[in-house]
Design a protein around this motif. Structure first.
Motif, mmCIF file in Angstrom:
data_model
loop_
_atom_site.group_PDB
_atom_site.id
_atom_site.type_symbol
_atom_site.label_atom_id
_atom_site.label_comp_id
_atom_site.label_asym_id
_atom_site.label_seq_id
_atom_site.Cartn_x
_atom_site.Cartn_y
_atom_site.Cartn_z
ATOM 1 N N SER A 1 0.644 -1.207 -0.053
ATOM 2 C CA SER A 1 -0.207 -0.093 0.029
ATOM 3 C C SER A 1 0.838 1.227 0.023
ATOM 4 N N ALA A 2 1.843 1.241 0.893
ATOM 5 C CA ALA A 2 2.708 2.483 0.946
ATOM 6 C C ALA A 2 3.425 2.837 -0.199
ATOM 7 N N ILE B 1 -1.275 3.643 3.108
ATOM 8 C CA ILE B 1 -1.602 4.999 2.476
ATOM 9 C C ILE B 1 -1.105 6.428 2.994
ATOM 10 N N TRP B 2 -1.226 6.690 4.395
ATOM 11 C CA TRP B 2 -1.050 7.612 5.125
ATOM 12 C C TRP B 2 0.360 7.694 5.567
ATOM 13 N N ILE C 1 2.310 8.918 3.010
ATOM 14 C CA ILE C 1 2.585 10.226 2.594
ATOM 15 C C ILE C 1 3.240 11.005 3.994
ATOM 16 N N ILE C 2 2.977 10.739 4.985
ATOM 17 C CA ILE C 2 3.535 11.040 6.040
ATOM 18 C C ILE C 2 5.148 11.209 5.882
ATOM 19 N N THR C 3 5.729 10.079 5.737
ATOM 20 C CA THR C 3 7.066 9.791 5.568
ATOM 21 C C THR C 3 7.574 10.631 4.499
ATOM 22 N N THR C 4 6.787 10.896 3.406
ATOM 23 C CA THR C 4 7.259 11.784 2.323
ATOM 24 C C THR C 4 7.291 13.194 2.629
ATOM 25 N N THR D 1 10.027 10.141 -4.952
ATOM 26 C CA THR D 1 10.616 9.225 -6.071
ATOM 27 C C THR D 1 11.543 8.143 -5.484
ATOM 28 N N TYR D 2 12.402 9.045 -4.462
ATOM 29 C CA TYR D 2 13.453 8.341 -3.974
ATOM 30 C C TYR D 2 12.789 7.037 -2.874
ATOM 31 N N PHE D 3 11.980 7.269 -2.357
ATOM 32 C CA PHE D 3 11.521 6.327 -1.347
ATOM 33 C C PHE D 3 10.530 5.154 -1.970
#
Length: 397
Positions: free
Chosen positions: A58-59, A111-112, A115-118, A335-337
């Motif tokens: 999902s991530a 999913i969240w 977004i958090i880690t990005t 992109t990196y993650f």
């Protein structure tokens, strides 16, 4: 930018704490969910693994879209929304008793998490003075490395003393603190732009400038997946299961000791001085792991891997951001993650398939040699970046 500009501002500390709390939760659940699935829900080992892989898939799926979402709605707004929804979903573990409903929750939460880690990585890059970005992002990445130790350590020590309900409530409380930290973060003016348009295109999913260095990250994480996924099983096969609990402690300490120096070296001399030796050190650590036959060797390999791998990853993330326009730091981070997470997912799957035929020692020997391909990939990525810079200069002239 002057070298004396501070990194450890109040806002940077808040972002580091958000990242720490989220990853403490992530690594704690990585440890206890398979146990919970089998002991409390009557599930199988494969179902426990599915809850882990479902979250990661999902991530990974959401990661390419997270840059566009952050650009559309703004970094502060998406940071707050994602932390709130992540936290609220964490409390649902207390009441959900069905494996398949839990799988849906894991997918939603992934999913969240993406977004958090990005967005926290992008905000951290905005808050760090440009001249000290290598050092600053190295410190930021340490929060993830500390979480590798803190999360499982707390979870495993409490597992036999409190109920799963109490354990879930405790870690939900940890990420709840992250909401307060997020609300307190102030983003520099001009770094929290929003867009009126949301388009699904390649440029709104990936940052071209970050792709080549992210490819290096993919191959690094592919090799690292053999460590994070199988070190405990490998140690058990060697009769060193008790020592394995200290592996990541030594690993984290080695990273914390070396990272301040490598970060400063990156900023003063350049990334190559850090990345080339770190790849070689990472390779040596994996080879030491392949030939481990004692507790001392297992811990030594953990220290060497920590020095090598722990120095490579923040440098690569910094390069990905520096290779991209300033206003697209969110896209560069995403992109990196995306590629980095994909490397871990693919590596875990591939090595899981072949380990029964080849054995753990051969897996670690293979990854120890294979990781050296990054010496050439990194050179390729930097030659491309240099060529592009020269072209831009000639066009300007």
């Amino acid at each position: 930018m002057k070298q004396s500009e501070p990194i450890w501002t109040r806002d940077f500390i808040m972002v580091v704490l958000i990242n720490l709390f989220i990853f403490v939760y992530f690594y704690a659940f990585l440890t206890v969910l398979p146990v919970y699935t089998m002991q409390e829900l009557g599930g199988s080992e494969s179902q426990g693994g599915l809850l882990i892989s479902g979250f990661m898939l999902s991530a990974i799926f959401a990661r390419p879209f997270s840059g566009a979402v952050i650009e559309r709605f703004g970094k502060k707004r998406m940071a707050l929304l994602s932390v709130i929804l992540f936290t609220l979903s964490s409390f649902l573990y207390i009441v959900i008793q069905d494996i398949y409903v839990l799988l849906g929750l894991r997918f939603f939460q992934g999913i969240w998490f993406s977004i958090i880690t990005t967005v926290t990585s992008a905000i951290a890059a905005d808050l760090i003075p440009a001249a000290r970005r290598g050092e600053g992002l190295g410190y930021f990445a340490m929060s993830m490395n500390l979480a590798v130790v803190i999360g499982p350590f707390i979870a495993l020590n409490l597992l036999d003393n409190i109920s799963f309900t109490a354990l879930f409530a405790l870690f939900s409380g940890v990420v709840t603190i992250g909401i307060l930290c997020t609300a307190l973060v102030r983003i520099p003016k001009g770094n929290d732009r929003t867009s009126a348009v949301f388009k699904l295109s390649f440029s709104n999913m990936f940052e071209k400038g970050a792709l080549r260095i992210a490819t290096v990250g993919l191959f690094v994480s592919f090799c690292y997946s053999s460590v994070i996924s199988f070190i405990s099983v490998y140690a058990k096969s060697l009769g060193l299961i008790e020592t394995s609990s200290y592996f990541f402690i030594v690993f984290a300490v080695a990273m914390m000791v070396t990272r301040p120096f490598t970060g400063k070296l990156y900023d003063k001399v350049g990334p190559g001085v850090v990345i080339y030796p770190s790849i070689i050190i990472f390779s040596i650590g994996l080879c030491l792991l392949a030939f481990t036959n004692s507790s001392g060797m297992l811990l030594l390999s953990g220290a060497v891997i920590g020095m090598g791998y722990g120095s490579i990853t923040p440098c690569l993330q910094t390069l990905a951001i520096q290779a991209s326009p300033k206003h697209r730091s969110g896209y560069a981070t995403a992109t990196y993650f995306t590629l980095f997470d994909s490397g871990i997912a693919v590596g875990s799957f591939v090595f899981g398939l072949v380990v029964s035929q080849t054995g753990f020692s051969n897996i670690y020997l293979f990854t120890g040699i294979f990781v050296l391909i990054n010496l050439f990939l990194y050179t390729w990525s930097q030659k491309s970046a240099l060529l592009k810079e020269e072209q831009n200069i000639s066009i300007a002239d």
